[in-house]
Design a protein around this motif. Structure first.
Motif: not given
Lengths: 230, 410
Positions: A78-79, A82, A102, A106-107, A109-110, A113-115, A118, A154, B5, B8-9, B317-323
Motif C-alpha cells: 500500500a505504501i 501510494n 475529493e 483521496l491518494p 489523504y493516504y 497530507m492536510s485537508r 490536498r 487522481r 479527516d 469526515r470520511e 487500497k490501490a490508491l494507497g490505503a493500508k488495511p
C-alpha cells in the motif's frame, strides 16, 4: 524503472492451476510510454496487476525503482503503491459518493497530507485535465471521458513514477479516446513513465513502444512510428 | 486520537448510506430500549415490594398469642394464652445479644375527646423503642420515654390525622386530651409511611395502660427488632428458637401455631429476596437475549455493508490505503452508530420509565421504575464492544482481500 526477469504466475483453478505468465522478461526505463497488447487471456492484465502490486508473482524477480519486490504484505505494498504508482482503470473506479475533487484528493489523504493542502493540489490537477469547473460534481454527473480524466488526475496527484492504465479507453467512444490518449501523451512528455494495457491497435499506435503478449509469453517488442517521430 | 479527516470520511459514508445506517442503528436502539424497559419495570416491581414493608422496620418480629388448638400436658384446647411482663422480660434477658429494639404492645380502643370534638381511635400502649420498630416519624414534640414509663405518666403521642380530626389547624402539642374519661397530656404528634390507618392512632406508655385499665401486667404482643448484624438465615433461626422456647415456657404444644407464633420479617424478606432474584435472573436472560439479537442484527448489516463496499475498499487500497486504515474506518463507523443508537434507546427508555413514574403503582405494583447507573454504564460498554466486534470481524476480512479481487467485485 521497471525490471522484470523470468516472471511466472499461475492461478489455481480447482485442483489444476492455470499458468498465465510463462517467463516474462521486460525492462521499462524511466520516461517510456509503453503499451502491452494482447487478446483477452493473453495475461496482459495479470502482468499489469503484478507491476501495480495489486497481485503477487510466483517466480522470477521484479524490481520497481531498483527495489526488489519480495515478501510484500498489504501494508508495505500500500505504501509503495501510494508512493510510486498511479492507476487508471477501464471502469474508472471513482468513489461514487465523493465529488471529483475529493476523489482526486483521496491518494493524498493516504499520504497524510492536510485537508486544505490536498484539496488545493487536487484542484490544480483537475485544472490540468480541464475539469476545474466540475470539481464539486459527483461521478454520476460526469460523462465517461470526464470520469476518466478525473481518474487520470487522481493517478497523477501523488506525482508517481509510473502511471499504470488498464484499458483506459475501453469504455470510451473514439473522440473521448483521443482526448484521453492526448492527456496520457502530455503526461509522458513531462517525463512520467506510462504503462498502458489495451487491445486496440489505434491506441497502441499512439504509444512509443508496443509489447505484444500471447499465451503468457512476449511475442514481439518494438518501437512505434510515434517514437521515431520524436 | 482524534482524526478529523477520519471522522469526515465516516460522516460522509453514513450520510451517503442513510437507510442502512438508520436501519442498523434502529436494531441496536430497539434492543437497548427493550433492555432498559425490562430492567426498569423489574426495578419498579422490586421497589413496590420493598415499599410494601416500609411501614415497619425491615428487621421486625412479633410474638402473637391466641387460643390453643392442641392439648398439651393435660391442658385442654381452646385455652386463651396471655402474654405478661414475665414473658417480655424473659425474651429481653434470654436473647439480649440478638435484639436491637424491644417493645410491648397493648391494643385498646378509646374515645379521644378535645373540647366538643370526639371520636374512637385505636390506642397502642407501648415502650419507647416502639418508635424505631414502627418507624414512627415525630413531627412535633417527642415520643414516649423511659421516664414516662417509670412514672406511669398520663401522656399521649397522637397521629397526624388524629390531630387533624380533633384540632384542625390549631396547635395540639401540650394540650390536655380526654382519653376514655381521664386527662392525658399530648407530648408529641407523629406521622407514618404506612398509610392513613397508621396515622389515625395514638401511643401511650405501656405501664400507664397496665395500671389504669385492668391493673395487671398483661400485654397483647411483644414487638422486637432483631440485631441487624444477623444474617437472614440466622434471624429466621432466632425467630424459630424464640417461638419454641416461649411455647415451652408457657406450656403450649410445640406445634401450636394458633396459640403462639412469631411473625418474622426475615422470612418475608427472604421470600421477597428469592422472588426478586429469580425475576432479575429472568430479566437478565431475556435482556441479554435482546441485546445479543441486536448485536447479531448489526453484525449482519455490517457484513452486508462491507460486501457492498468491497470494491470501494479495493480502490482505496490501490490508491494507497493500508488495511489498518480500512479496518479502522469501518470499526469507527460501526462503534459510532451502535453507541449513538444505543444511547438513543437508553435515553428513550429512561424517559419512558420516568413518564410511567408511579402511575402504575396501584394496578401493577410498579413503583418508580428506573435503571441504575451501573446498568447504564454496563450497557454502554456492551454497546461499544458489540460495535467493535460487529465492525471488526467483517472489516478485517474485507481489508485482507487482495485489491485485485476487491476491484473485480461488483
Amino acid at each position: 524503472m521497471i525490471k522484470i526477469e523470468k516472471l511466472h504466475k499461475s492461478y489455481p483453478i480447482g485442483k489444476d492451476s492455470l499458468h498465465v505468465l510463462k517467463g516474462i522478461d521486460l525492462h521499462i526505463k524511466e520516461g517510456e510510454f509503453v503499451s502491452i497488447m494482447g487478446s483477452s487471456g493473453s495475461g496482459k492484465s495479470t502482468l499489469l496487476n503484478i507491476v501495480g502490486l495489486l497481485d503477487i508473482h510466483d517466480e522470477g524477480d521484479y524490481y520497481l525503482n531498483d527495489q526488489l519486490i519480495k515478501d510484500m504484505n498489504e501494508k508495505k505494498s500500500a505504501i509503495l503503491r501510494n508512493k510510486f504508482l498511479g492507476f487508471v482503470f477501464q471502469s474508472f473506479n471513482l468513489i461514487s459518493y465523493k465529488t471529483a475533487l475529493e476523489n482526486v484528493a483521496l491518494p493524498l489523504y493516504y499520504k497524510g497530507m492536510s485537508r486544505k493542502e490536498r484539496l488545493k493540489v487536487a484542484l490544480e490537477y483537475l485544472d490540468k485535465v480541464g475539469l476545474k469547473d466540475w470539481a464539486n460534481h459527483l461521478p454520476n454527473e460526469l460523462s465517461g471521458g470526464q470520469k476518466q480524466r478525473v481518474a487520470i488526475a487522481r493517478a497523477l496527484v501523488t506525482k508517481p513514477k509510473v502511471v499504470l492504465a488498464d484499458e483506459p479507453t475501453g469504455a470510451l467512444d473514439s473522440t473521448t479516446t483521443d482526448s484521453v490518449m492526448d492527456l496520457l501523451k502530455d503526461i509522458n512528455d513531462e517525463g512520467m513513465t506510462v504503462f498502458v494495457i489495451t487491445h486496440e491497435e489505434e491506441v497502441a499506435e499512439q504509444t512509443k513502444r508496443i509489447v505484444r503478449l500471447k499465451d503468457g509469453v512476449i511475442i514481439s517488442d518494438e518501437l512505434t512510428k510515434a517514437s521515431k517521430a520524436v | 486520537m482524534f482524526d478529523l479527516d477520519r471522522w469526515r470520511e465516516i460522516f460522509q459514508s453514513i450520510n451517503k448510506n442513510r437507510l442502512r445506517s438508520v436501519m442498523s442503528g434502529f436494531t441496536v436502539a430497539f434492543a437497548i430500549l427493550l433492555f432498559t424497559l425490562l430492567f426498569g419495570i423489574v426495578s419498579g416491581l422490586s421497589n413496590s415490594f420493598k415499599g410494601a414493608f416500609a411501614d415497619d422496620a425491615q428487621n421486625s418480629m412479633r410474638v402473637r398469642v391466641w387460643k390453643t388448638t392442641k392439648p398439651f400436658k393435660g391442658l385442654q384446647t381452646g385455652r386463651r394464652i396471655q402474654l405478661k411482663n414475665d414473658e417480655y422480660n424473659y425474651v429481653k434477658e434470654e436473647y439480649a445479644n440478638k435484639i436491637q429494639y424491644q417493645s410491648a404492645r397493648i391494643y385498646k380502643n378509646f374515645t379521644l375527646k378535645y373540647k366538643n370534638k370526639a371520636d374512637n381511635y385505636n390506642i397502642r400502649a407501648v415502650n419507647p423503642a416502639h418508635q424505631f420498630l414502627e418507624k414512627t416519624i415525630i413531627d412535633e414534640g417527642r415520643f414516649l420515654n423511659e421516664r414516662d414509663l417509670k412514672e406511669k405518666s398520663k401522656v399521649i403521642v397522637i397521629g397526624r390525622l388524629v390531630k387533624e380530626d380533633l384540632f384542625g389547624e390549631r396547635p395540639a402539642l401540650g394540650k390536655r386530651l380526654n382519653v376514655n374519661g381521664s386527662s392525658y397530656q399530648i407530648i408529641g404528634i407523629f406521622s407514618d409511611d404506612g398509610g392513613d390507618n397508621e396515622e389515625r392512632i395514638a401511643y401511650i406508655p405501656v405501664t400507664t395502660a397496665q395500671m389504669i385499665y385492668g391493673n395487671n401486667d398483661y400485654i397483647s404482643q411483644i414487638v422486637l427488632g432483631y440485631n441487624p448484624n444477623l444474617s437472614l438465615d440466622a434471624a429466621i433461626a432466632f425467630g424459630n428458637r424464640m417461638e419454641r422456647d416461649l411455647r415451652k415456657k408457657m406450656n403450649i404444644h410445640p406445634d401450636d401455631q394458633s396459640a403462639l407464633s412469631v411473625r418474622n420479617m426475615a422470612e418475608a424478606n427472604k421470600g421477597v429476596g428469592q422472588f426478586m432474584g429469580i425475576l432479575y435472573a429472568i430479566v437478565i436472560l431475556v435482556g441479554s437475549g435482546t441485546l445479543v439479537a441486536g448485536i447479531i442484527g448489526i453484525s449482519n448489516i455490517m457484513i452486508f455493508v462491507i460486501k457492498e463496499r468491497t470494491k470501494e475498499f479495493g480502490i482505496r487500497k490501490a490508491l494507497g490505503a493500508k488495511p489498518s486504515s480500512i479496518v479502522g474506518m469501518v470499526v469507527q463507523e460501526s462503534v459510532l452508530i451502535t453507541t449513538l443508537a444505543g444511547y438513543l434507546g437508553l435515553s428513550l427508555g429512561t424517559y419512558l420509565l420516568s413518564l410511567i413514574g408511579n402511575s402504575l403503582e396501584e394496578d401493577y405494583f410498579i413503583k418508580d421504575p428506573s435503571v441504575s447507573t451501573g446498568i447504564v454504564v454496563g450497557a454502554t460498554i456492551v454497546l461499544i464492544l458489540s460495535g467493535l466486534i460487529a465492525g471488526y470481524l467483517p472489516a478485517k476480512r474485507a481489508a485482507n482481500i487482495k485489491p485485485i479481487v476487491a476491484l473485480r467485485a461488483d
